[in-house]
Design a protein around this motif. Structure first.
Motif, PDB file in Angstrom:
ATOM      1  N   ALA A 112       0.826  -1.214   0.000  1.00  0.00           N
ATOM      2  CA  ALA A 112       0.000   0.000   0.000  1.00  0.00           C
ATOM      3  C   ALA A 112       0.862   1.266   0.000  1.00  0.00           C
ATOM      4  N   TRP A 113       1.925   1.262   0.789  1.00  0.00           N
ATOM      5  CA  TRP A 113       2.810   2.443   0.807  1.00  0.00           C
ATOM      6  C   TRP A 113       3.769   2.444  -0.371  1.00  0.00           C
ATOM      7  N   TYR A 114       4.170   1.244  -0.827  1.00  0.00           N
ATOM      8  CA  TYR A 114       5.115   1.108  -1.941  1.00  0.00           C
ATOM      9  C   TYR A 114       4.566   1.780  -3.192  1.00  0.00           C
ATOM     10  N   GLN A 115       3.254   1.705  -3.370  1.00  0.00           N
ATOM     11  CA  GLN A 115       2.641   2.392  -4.511  1.00  0.00           C
ATOM     12  C   GLN A 115       1.425   3.167  -4.015  1.00  0.00           C
ATOM     13  N   HIS A 116       1.713   4.191  -3.211  1.00  0.00           N
ATOM     14  CA  HIS A 116       0.576   4.953  -2.662  1.00  0.00           C
ATOM     15  C   HIS A 116       0.084   5.975  -3.675  1.00  0.00           C
ATOM     16  N   ASN A 118      -2.108   8.512  -3.238  1.00  0.00           N
ATOM     17  CA  ASN A 118      -2.405   9.898  -2.865  1.00  0.00           C
ATOM     18  C   ASN A 118      -1.595  10.345  -1.647  1.00  0.00           C
ATOM     19  N   ILE A 119      -1.592  11.651  -1.441  1.00  0.00           N
ATOM     20  CA  ILE A 119      -0.768  12.251  -0.377  1.00  0.00           C
ATOM     21  C   ILE A 119      -1.195  11.788   1.023  1.00  0.00           C
ATOM     22  N   PRO A 120      -2.511  11.706   1.329  1.00  0.00           N
ATOM     23  CA  PRO A 120      -2.869  11.237   2.690  1.00  0.00           C
ATOM     24  C   PRO A 120      -2.249   9.882   3.034  1.00  0.00           C
ATOM     25  N   GLN A 121      -2.127   8.966   2.048  1.00  0.00           N
ATOM     26  CA  GLN A 121      -1.458   7.684   2.331  1.00  0.00           C
ATOM     27  C   GLN A 121       0.028   7.922   2.632  1.00  0.00           C
ATOM     28  N   GLY A 122       0.609   8.902   1.943  1.00  0.00           N
ATOM     29  CA  GLY A 122       2.014   9.242   2.192  1.00  0.00           C
ATOM     30  C   GLY A 122       2.191   9.853   3.575  1.00  0.00           C
ATOM     31  N   ILE A 123       1.218  10.656   3.993  1.00  0.00           N
ATOM     32  CA  ILE A 123       1.259  11.234   5.341  1.00  0.00           C
ATOM     33  C   ILE A 123       1.253  10.110   6.373  1.00  0.00           C
ATOM     34  N   ASP A 124       0.377   9.141   6.155  1.00  0.00           N
ATOM     35  CA  ASP A 124       0.283   7.985   7.056  1.00  0.00           C
ATOM     36  C   ASP A 124       1.614   7.235   7.090  1.00  0.00           C
ATOM     37  N   MET A 125       2.210   7.006   5.903  1.00  0.00           N
ATOM     38  CA  MET A 125       3.491   6.289   5.814  1.00  0.00           C
ATOM     39  C   MET A 125       4.568   7.031   6.599  1.00  0.00           C
ATOM     40  N   MET A 126       4.638   8.327   6.422  1.00  0.00           N
ATOM     41  CA  MET A 126       5.721   9.091   7.061  1.00  0.00           C
ATOM     42  C   MET A 126       5.515   9.214   8.566  1.00  0.00           C
ATOM     43  N   LEU A 127       4.286   9.523   8.958  1.00  0.00           N
ATOM     44  CA  LEU A 127       4.068   9.719  10.394  1.00  0.00           C
ATOM     45  C   LEU A 127       4.197   8.399  11.153  1.00  0.00           C
ATOM     46  N   THR A 128       4.027   7.277  10.451  1.00  0.00           N
ATOM     47  CA  THR A 128       4.199   5.968  11.088  1.00  0.00           C
ATOM     48  C   THR A 128       5.671   5.596  11.232  1.00  0.00           C
ATOM     49  N   ASN A 129       6.494   5.996  10.269  1.00  0.00           N
ATOM     50  CA  ASN A 129       7.866   5.477  10.213  1.00  0.00           C
ATOM     51  C   ASN A 129       8.971   6.493  10.507  1.00  0.00           C
TER      52      ASN A 129
END
Ligand SMILES: [Zn+2]
Length: 511
Positions: A112-116, A118-129
């Protein structure tokens, strides 16, 4: 006729598609437009940010996150990571800013993050990691459909397709992370045309620029002044820098031989100009880009010494790596078992990591295997039998990664049938099926090392065909048997030493 036309159109669009690199089919950057409060403050009194450290090299810690699918496939290869990192440092060489790997690469498996998308998914990826006190950088296959983007409160994301040597997306996104807007800020999402009069102001949507999007209803808007050619409003218009000239082009564009846009633009007062394609923060082709402007450099450095000071380290904590590893085994032309072959190289001063590659193609255009290890040896899994393999190693550490590969070496894979494991008998000999002139390899376990041995080959009648004294000072010895005139058939290799006498059967092939 119509059929032919369709075919022709299809053909042309195919040809055209084949000529355009994938990176130029993507929007260059998904970073939301915005001037940060820090940059507004800086731009109003830049001289007050000049400090005693203004001439020092600034060392910025990057935490790299490498995305792969759930099953671990698709990740950016280590060689490409190092190439992109070297390109980033090359792009920043003139700024006095240097990047290092703060910690080891964080490998994340998440389709899901490897090919996200939209930006909200990217926000989730970054704030998680994200890790604290570092510039967090994410490499993935799809980063919200763009070549890259920056979230001012989280990190940068770069697409694999836009991170080759010669690409400047990473440099561009890091520019955003260090407070720089696009020189054309305000034009994002709009298409400049001379058909309409150029307005004095532009309204832009900076959703995602701030991390308080949930409370911003309707979408947050801000206003940018359009920059004039005569410089009269340069310090308050567009990106607030006076040495980045007006630029209204918010789509990817190619430049002429002088790195200027071929599209003429007209400012609100009627001044005609072409955009400067040399700037990393513009949307010109990578081939046009070479630099940050002096004012952009000063702003990035001031941003690092104040708002982003926690990203800085005073001095490199690891020494320079000056050369490539010496390859120890197997060396050119040696045999290796098709399964369980061991690659070994000498450690390099200051190296913390080694990148190992092997392939059956000597040009290394296609790599069958690539791995980063902290060790100085590697045991391989199953290879193809009776094949030449080429291998090479490169040393690096968190600070020095733009290092050369060792000159490649090759080995030839032989069957493991009848190779006894060194664990059971503490030595082994292979291959057991040989051709005339083919060398044998002896490998000694610890128990058999540092001994004076007598090595003999006898035929089935017990006749000694060849004999040599040898010392097992190396764990591995190559035996060149003078077998050119020997009849095909079964032979025995006899090894005699303090540990007793051991034998192995050999089959010499005819023909
Ligand atoms: Zn951008």
């Amino acid at each position: 006729m119509r059929k032919h036309l369709t075919l022709l159109l299809l053909c042309c669009s195919f040809c055209l598609a084949a000529q355009i690199p994938v990176k130029y089919t993507l929007p260059p950057c998904g970073t939301a437009p915005g001037i940060s409060p820090w940059l507004k403050d800086y731009a109003s009194r830049p001289q007050e940010f000049v400090s005693a450290r203004s001439l020092d090299t600034l060392y910025v810690g990057i935490q790299l996150h490498l995305l792969a699918r759930d099953n671990g496939t698709g990740r950016f290869s280590p060689e490409r990571v190092l190439a992109a990192f070297c390109q980033l440092n090359e792009d920043y060489a003139a700024t006095g800013i240097r990047f290092y790997f703060k910690d080891d690469w964080n490998l994340i498996n998440s389709t899901a993050w490897y090919q996200h998308a939209n930006i909200p998914q990217g926000i989730d990826m970054m704030l998680t990691n994200n890790v604290p006190d570092a510039l967090n950088a994410y490499f993935a296959s799809n980063v919200a459909g763009n070549c890259g983007y920056n979230l001012p409160y989280a990190g940068v994301a770069v697409a694999h397709n836009c991170a080759a040597t010669g690409d400047h997306t990473w440099a561009h996104e890091v520019g955003h992370a260090l407070s720089l807007p696009h020189p054309f800020i305000g034009w994002e999402g709009k298409t400049y045309t001379t058909l309409n009069p150029t307005p004095d102001t532009l309204t832009y949507d900076y959703t995602y620029f701030h991390d308080t999007i949930d409370t911003q209803i309707p979408a947050p808007l801000d206003t940018a002044l359009v920059e004039y050619l005569d410089g009269s409003n340069c310090s308050i218009a567009a990106d607030l820098f006076c040495d980045t000239k007006p630029d209204y082009l918010s789509y990817r564009w190619n430049c002429d031989a002088q790195s200027n846009s071929t599209v003429k633009q007209i400012d609100p007062a009627g001044g005609e100009f072409y955009s400067d394609g040399t700037l990393f923060m513009s949307y010109s082709f990578d081939e046009c880009q070479t630099r940050f402007s002096d004012e952009e450099v000063a702003a990035m450095r001031a941003n690092l010494m104040t708002e982003k000071a926690s990203w800085l380290t005073d001095v490199p904590t690891e020494g320079e790596i000056t050369g490539a590893p010496d390859m120890l085994l197997p060396l050119d032309g040696e045999n290796a078992p098709v399964s369980g072959a061991e690659l070994r190289w000498a450690s390099v001063p200051n190296a913390t990591h080694y990148l190992i590659q092997y392939t059956r193609i000597s040009s290394f255009i296609v790599k069958e295997f690539e791995l980063v290890t902290t060790d100085t040896s590697l045991v391989l899994g199953n290879l193809f039998v009776d094949k030449n393999y080429y291998w090479r190693v490169r040393a690096f550490n968190h600070w020095y990664a733009c290092t050369p590969f060792s000159p490649q070496q090759s080995f030839y894979t032989v069957p493991v049938t009848a190779i006894t494991s060194p664990e059971s008998d503490n030595w082994r000999c292979y291959p057991s099926l040989i051709s005339r002139g083919q060398a044998l390899t002896l490998e000694f376990g610890e128990e058999w090392q540092q001994q004076n041995l007598q090595c003999s080959v006898v035929d089935v009648t017990g006749r000694v065909m060849w004999q040599t004294p040898l010392r097992s000072s190396n764990a591995r010895i190559r035996l060149d048997l003078p077998s050119g005139n020997w009849p095909a058939g079964v032979y025995h290799l006899i090894l005699a030493g303090e540990k007793g006498v051991k034998t192995r059967s050999l089959m010499l092939q005819g023909g």
